[in-house]
Design a protein around this motif. Structure first.
Motif, PDB file in Angstrom:
ATOM      1  N   GLU A   1      -9.727   0.648  -0.548  1.00  0.00           N
ATOM      2  CA  GLU A   1      -8.403   0.886  -0.731  1.00  0.00           C
ATOM      3  C   GLU A   1      -7.671   0.982  -2.112  1.00  0.00           C
ATOM      4  O   GLU A   1      -6.827   1.790  -2.519  1.00  0.00           O
ATOM      5  CB  GLU A   1      -7.444  -0.572  -0.247  1.00  0.00           C
ATOM      6  N   ARG A   2      -8.435   0.678  -3.460  1.00  0.00           N
ATOM      7  CA  ARG A   2      -8.027   0.719  -4.562  1.00  0.00           C
ATOM      8  C   ARG A   2      -8.840   1.874  -5.348  1.00  0.00           C
ATOM      9  O   ARG A   2      -8.332   2.243  -6.275  1.00  0.00           O
ATOM     10  CB  ARG A   2      -8.319  -0.657  -5.295  1.00  0.00           C
ATOM     11  N   SER A   3      -9.937   2.091  -4.820  1.00  0.00           N
ATOM     12  CA  SER A   3     -10.914   3.195  -5.462  1.00  0.00           C
ATOM     13  C   SER A   3     -10.405   4.366  -5.401  1.00  0.00           C
ATOM     14  O   SER A   3     -10.223   4.988  -4.138  1.00  0.00           O
ATOM     15  CB  SER A   3     -12.247   2.967  -4.790  1.00  0.00           C
TER      16      SER A   3
ATOM     17  N   ARG B   1      -2.789   3.629  -3.336  1.00  0.00           N
ATOM     18  CA  ARG B   1      -3.598   2.750  -2.592  1.00  0.00           C
ATOM     19  C   ARG B   1      -3.615   2.934  -1.238  1.00  0.00           C
ATOM     20  O   ARG B   1      -2.382   2.730  -0.573  1.00  0.00           O
ATOM     21  CB  ARG B   1      -3.590   1.252  -3.065  1.00  0.00           C
ATOM     22  N   GLY B   2      -4.643   2.715  -0.438  1.00  0.00           N
ATOM     23  CA  GLY B   2      -4.522   2.682   1.041  1.00  0.00           C
ATOM     24  C   GLY B   2      -5.695   2.963   1.723  1.00  0.00           C
ATOM     25  O   GLY B   2      -6.882   3.352   1.192  1.00  0.00           O
TER      26      GLY B   2
ATOM     27  N   ARG C   1     -11.783  -3.463   1.322  1.00  0.00           N
ATOM     28  CA  ARG C   1     -10.659  -3.863   0.464  1.00  0.00           C
ATOM     29  C   ARG C   1     -11.004  -3.094  -1.006  1.00  0.00           C
ATOM     30  O   ARG C   1     -10.155  -2.779  -1.795  1.00  0.00           O
ATOM     31  CB  ARG C   1     -11.150  -5.171  -0.044  1.00  0.00           C
TER      32      ARG C   1
ATOM     33  N   LEU D   1       0.999  -1.292   0.118  1.00  0.00           N
ATOM     34  CA  LEU D   1       0.033   0.031  -0.006  1.00  0.00           C
ATOM     35  C   LEU D   1       0.875   1.205  -0.121  1.00  0.00           C
ATOM     36  O   LEU D   1       2.053   1.284   0.286  1.00  0.00           O
ATOM     37  CB  LEU D   1      -0.853   0.005   1.152  1.00  0.00           C
ATOM     38  N   ASP D   2       0.133   2.227  -0.294  1.00  0.00           N
ATOM     39  CA  ASP D   2       1.165   3.705  -0.253  1.00  0.00           C
ATOM     40  C   ASP D   2       0.779   4.561   0.878  1.00  0.00           C
ATOM     41  O   ASP D   2       1.620   5.466   1.147  1.00  0.00           O
ATOM     42  CB  ASP D   2       0.579   4.467  -1.456  1.00  0.00           C
TER      43      ASP D   2
ATOM     44  N   LYS E   1      -4.846   8.518  -3.677  1.00  0.00           N
ATOM     45  CA  LYS E   1      -5.635   7.495  -4.313  1.00  0.00           C
ATOM     46  C   LYS E   1      -5.876   8.073  -5.709  1.00  0.00           C
ATOM     47  O   LYS E   1      -5.937   7.321  -6.757  1.00  0.00           O
ATOM     48  CB  LYS E   1      -6.901   7.079  -3.478  1.00  0.00           C
TER      49      LYS E   1
ATOM     50  N   THR F   1     -13.372   6.548   0.972  1.00  0.00           N
ATOM     51  CA  THR F   1     -12.287   7.020   1.786  1.00  0.00           C
ATOM     52  C   THR F   1     -12.662   7.073   3.129  1.00  0.00           C
ATOM     53  O   THR F   1     -13.416   7.775   3.562  1.00  0.00           O
ATOM     54  CB  THR F   1     -11.478   8.303   1.078  1.00  0.00           C
TER      55      THR F   1
END
Length: 353
Positions: free
Chosen positions: A179-181, A230-231, A176, A142-143, A225, A187
């Motif tokens: 994290e990517r959206s 990601r995170g 989950r 993750l970032d 994001k 968020t």
């Protein structure tokens, strides 16, 4: 009215089920995990002399601790030095900058490492917390992560309102996917404890991208994001504790400064609070008049609070039974926040908002 009660109860039931799923999906750092990274621990502080000594003492030995003294007048810098940390004298925020983003920007510019850890002065970390958080960041690729500390709440107003913080994202956010959206609505964040890759921070525009935001932590994760990172939130229950406010006065001032921004606009706030009222207040009110469907909806709301509390180290009972009152309290604080915002009365740490 019967249909509205049924809809509200169904929403509460769906929220409880989703909380159970998220309780299993929530990433959990492993205490004892190690990292080879040299990680700076960065603390923005303004008039935190009464809190920051314990915070620094808990972090010394986990990395280089650097505190940005943001124009304190209460001896914060002296307390920090006595606790064994390095102090950077802060520069007053330029026009258009909020205090905390500017303090964090100065801290980030003062170090060269590729991973940065930001901690608030009211956080108390456990031994090994920083290494565990950084190890999770790397292991999950993750970032940015926000290990959500166990929230301490002692007085009645705190116990009524504070549990809504972790409850809100456990019930509503598909973790989950979130994290990517890049969608802003997917968020959650917590600036009390944040671990971020410098490269991702810079791609997002750094703290300058959130310089005017009151909810700078949420805005920063959204910006990261949106820039392809990601995170989000992870479980920080075993890593740290935090008592944000002590009593009604501090709680009121703290939420008044930010709730006006939380939902985007007065209509947005009305929409979200209306939905919460439909799901968690209306069924409880109907249950008091003998509605079985309302009683089921009320129980579902209580279950969601119990799940959230047990997963994040909070107090579950009897506090969860007051969930409808918690939602009403949130609505009241939001209305006060908008009132004070429009009247130009909002201030925090001696600065106008």
């Amino acid at each position: 009215m019967g249909r509205a009660v049924g809809l509200g109860a169904a929403l509460a039931g769906a929220g409880a089920a989703h909380a159970v799923v998220n309780a299993r999906l929530l990433r959990r750092p492993v205490l004892g995990a190690r990292t080879r990274r040299r990680v700076p621990i960065l603390i923005p502080a303004r008039n935190e002399a009464s809190h920051i000594g314990e915070c620094v003492a808990a972090l010394v030995g986990q990395g280089e601790v650097i505190v940005l003294d943001d124009g304190s007048s209460d001896g914060t810098a002296e307390v920090v030095r006595a606790a064994g940390a390095r102090v950077l004298p802060g520069i007053a925020p330029p026009p258009g900058w909020r205090g905390k983003p500017w303090a964090c920007a100065q801290l980030a510019a003062a170090v060269d490492e590729s991973v940065l850890v930001f901690v608030d002065a009211d956080v108390r970390a456990t031994p090994g917390a920083v290494a565990a958080a950084v190890a999770l960041l790397d292991a999950a690729r993750l970032d940015v992560i926000c290990p959500f500390p166990r929230q301490l709440a002692d007085t009645f107003p705190e116990r009524l309102v504070q549990p809504l913080l972790q409850w809100s994202w456990l019930v509503t956010l598909p973790l989950r996917v979130a994290e990517r959206s890049p969608r802003p609505s997917l968020t959650a964040a917590c600036g009390q404890f944040m671990v971020v890759r410098r490269a991702a921070l810079e791609r997002a525009g750094g703290f300058a991208a959130v310089r005017g935001d009151v909810l700078d932590d949420l805005a920063l994760v959204r910006a990261i994001k949106a820039a392809g990172g990601r995170g989000g939130v992870v479980d920080g229950t075993a890593l740290a504790t935090c008592r944000m406010y002590r009593g009604w006065a501090e709680l009121h001032d703290g939420y008044a400064k930010s709730l006006w921004e939380a939902f985007g606009s007065p209509s947005g706030a009305a929409g979200v609070l209306g939905l919460l009222g439909l799901a968690y207040v209306l069924p409880a009110a109907a249950a008091m008049r003998g509605s079985r469907v309302g009683a089921l909806g009320y129980i579902a709301g209580v279950v969601s609070r119990v799940v959230a509390a047990r997963r994040t180290g909070g107090r579950s009972l009897p506090d969860a039974f007051a969930h409808p009152a918690s939602v009403l309290a949130l609505g009241y604080l939001t209305a006060l926040s908008w009132r004070d915002r429009r009247a130009g009365r909002l201030r925090w740490k001696g600065r106008a908002i």
